[in-house]
Design an enzyme around this catalytic site. Structure first.
Site, PDB file in Angstrom:
ATOM      1  CG  ASP A  99      -2.361  -0.091   0.923  1.00  0.00           C
ATOM      2  OD1 ASP A  99      -2.832   0.710   0.097  1.00  0.00           O
ATOM      3  OD2 ASP A  99      -3.027  -0.969   1.487  1.00  0.00           O
ATOM      4  CG  ASP A 201      -5.311   4.979   0.935  1.00  0.00           C
ATOM      5  OD1 ASP A 201      -6.214   4.128   1.030  1.00  0.00           O
ATOM      6  OD2 ASP A 201      -5.295   6.046   1.582  1.00  0.00           O
ATOM      7  CD  GLU A 265      -9.110   3.537  -1.509  1.00  0.00           C
ATOM      8  OE1 GLU A 265      -9.916   3.045  -0.713  1.00  0.00           O
ATOM      9  OE2 GLU A 265      -8.290   4.422  -1.188  1.00  0.00           O
ATOM     10  CG  HIS A 326      -9.068  -2.464   3.746  1.00  0.00           C
ATOM     11  ND1 HIS A 326      -8.793  -2.450   2.402  1.00  0.00           N
ATOM     12  CD2 HIS A 326      -8.798  -1.213   4.183  1.00  0.00           C
ATOM     13  CE1 HIS A 326      -8.376  -1.249   2.047  1.00  0.00           C
ATOM     14  NE2 HIS A 326      -8.374  -0.483   3.106  1.00  0.00           N
ATOM     15  CG  ASP A 327     -11.921   0.694   3.152  1.00  0.00           C
ATOM     16  OD1 ASP A 327     -11.572   0.715   4.345  1.00  0.00           O
ATOM     17  OD2 ASP A 327     -11.263   1.216   2.239  1.00  0.00           O
TER      18      ASP A 327
END
Length: 532
Positions: A99, A201, A265, A326-327
């Site tokens: 990330d 991100d 993302e 993960h969100d």
């Protein structure tokens, strides 16, 4: 022949490091734990692992508040542990993606500490500082994703700093060339170490309006709608035109190294998301396509979404699909355990690169989190909105021991209720399990070029039935998916063809010969080889 890249042919598997495997009995997953589980990932058949942040952090947002871009947080190990993981992954044929969090740092990062020290600091302009409004309040109406104003007042200097997320995550000023250079050096550091790519991100947040204009109200917003920041349209705080110049620079850094990938993302509508491929495909290689995360789970809706995405892709743009991360809530809980099998077949047969989320291959459910168990700041601020992401970040279920083989200590998040006992050990033994379905589908992708590079074509999308084809040369595959709870028949394309079942989501009819049509049971999907 056109060159094919590993990120086009491979399956990417996201690991949330805190929850994959604990090796030192503290209830929190770590790098050595991931290294121990690499043989499992090879057995599953995936090609690359993407690790959520593992860098030094105060953990205000569980690693997305970074205080050192070139280290490893002691919670996860150290640089030697990372190098060992990287070497072991490469030795077993796995790529490693990290990330990159370039939009903001921790408020404890040395850059921010220096920036905050004085208005005359050399790094003052590395972050976004503004004087108060005429009334003494925040400079404008911009809102934080985590609730409330996106401006935090600093009494020592008499100015506000901007944070799109937590106040502990001040945004970097990407209009400053020094900031860009510093992050590009971070990228080079990890690329030189051998990392195969970055998932970037919040990349659509990087550039903010230079005039700091108020965001307009969202006319469709209702006060009861979560999350509260949606009451404004983020016209001036995200997806600014200048962001594409920054991303092109980032891509040029990646292109200094051989065979690396950048994944962005980007939570935007499809027609705006595909702009992140960049002019002449000089942006990110893969702007994450999250459309399945919020899609209406009906055959016609899914077919329309696929067609719209395929039509929106720029010439040469490589597609990709995501079912979970993960969100967002777990796919098995969003669509139910039966339809989770249909979702798996969809993910692994559509054109483009699939990204899996750890645990989805054993149909892990969203775990109910009681108020006293909430760890996620989005679940605490704003409270009572049900926005917390803890339920999709719970530890991997490896076996049926007290802590599911994840740890010998109490895990940092609960494992779930007693009925949720399906584990890797259970499902390895059951040829009809979700785990075995994922293994068969991933194996089929490797063996069938039509699934990797073939064209996509919708044959039928109506009622509860979605049928599409993947074709390459003489190889023709038909995928038939039943989104309903009643049996249904699907014609083999022209209705005059024969076929052979390669994979059934039920795991019990591979090799069955077909004439003219395939009979699908409730919630069943099949991949059929068409025989001309």
């Amino acid at each position: 022949m056109q060159r094919r890249f590993w990120w086009q042919t491979g399956v990417i598997y996201q690991i949330y490091p805190r929850s994959f495997q604990d090796s030192n009995d503290d209830g929190i997953g770590d790098l050595r734990g991931i290294t121990q589980r690499l043989p499992y990932l090879v057995e599953l058949g995936v090609d690359a692992i993407w690790l959520s942040p593992i860098f030094p952090s105060p953990m205000a947002d569980f690693g997305y508040d970074i205080s050192d871009y070139t280290g490893i947080d002691p919670l996860f190990g150290n640089l030697d542990d990372f190098d060992a993981l990287l070497a072991a992954a490469h030795a077993q044929g796995l790529k490693v993606i990290l990330d990159l969090v370039p939009n903001h740092t921790s408020d404890r990062h040395p850059w921010f500490l220096e920036s905050r020290a004085s208005r005359r600091s050399r790094k003052r302009d590395w972050y976004i500082w503004r004087d108060p409004a005429a009334n003494g309040g925040p400079p404008n109406n911009w809102l934080s994703v985590f609730g409330g104003s996106a401006w935090e007042y600093d009494g020592a200097s008499g100015q506000y700093y901007y944070h799109a997320f937590l106040a502990a995550q001040p945004d970097l000023n990407w209009r400053n060339p020094s900031v860009r250079s510093a992050i590009y050096e971070v990228m080079r550091y990890w690329f030189r170490r051998g990392v195969d790519g970055f998932r970037v991100d919040a990349v659509w947040h990087l550039i903010k309006d230079g005039e700091f204009r108020d965001n307009p109200p969202n006319a469709g917003f209702r006060a009861t709608d979560p999350p509260p920041h949606h009451r404004l349209i983020p016209l001036y705080t995200a997806d600014r035109p200048e962001v594409h110049d920054v991303i092109a620079e980032m891509r040029r850094v990646a292109d200094e190294f051989s065979d690396r990938v950048l994944i962005g993302e980007i939570y935007l509508p499809l027609e705006r998301m595909v702009a992140y491929y960049g002019r002449d495909l000089a942006g990110v290689h893969l702007p994450f396509n999250f459309s399945l995360l919020s899609a209406s789970w009906h055959a016609s809706s899914i077919a329309r979404l696929i067609s719209e995405y395929e039509a929106a892709l720029p010439v040469g743009g490589w597609p990709n699909w995501v079912l979970g991360n993960h969100d967002r809530p777990r796919i098995a809980s969003r669509v139910g355990p039966n339809q989770a099998r249909i979702a798996a077949m969809l993910l692994l047969t559509l054109r483009g690169t699939p990204t899996m989320y750890y645990g989805d291959e054993i149909a892990m459910n969203q775990v109910a989190i009681t108020p006293d168990q909430v760890r996620d700041p989005l679940g605490k601020n704003p409270p009572g909105r049900g926005l917390g992401r803890d339920g999709c970040r719970t530890p991997m279920r490896w076996d049926n021991t007290a802590h599911a083989g994840f740890s010998t200590a109490d895990p940092w998040l609960p494992l779930g209720s007693t009925f949720d006992k399906d584990s890797v050990v259970d499902q390895r033994r059951d040829k009809t399990s979700m785990h075995q379905l994922y293994r068969r589908l991933i194996d089929l992708r490797r063996k069938r070029a039509a699934l990797l590079f073939g064209s996509y074509g919708t044959v039928l999308a109506g009622g509860n039935l979605l049928v599409f084809t993947r074709k390459l040369g003489r190889e023709r595959l038909l995928i038939a998916l039943n989104f309903g709870d009643e049996p249904i028949a699907a014609s083999l394309a022209s209705g005059e063809l024969a076929g052979r079942v390669l994979v059934s989501s039920a795991g019990d009819r591979e090799g069955v010969r077909l004439r003219s049509s395939v009979w699908l049971r409730a919630h069943e999907g099949t991949v059929v080889e068409l025989i001309v």
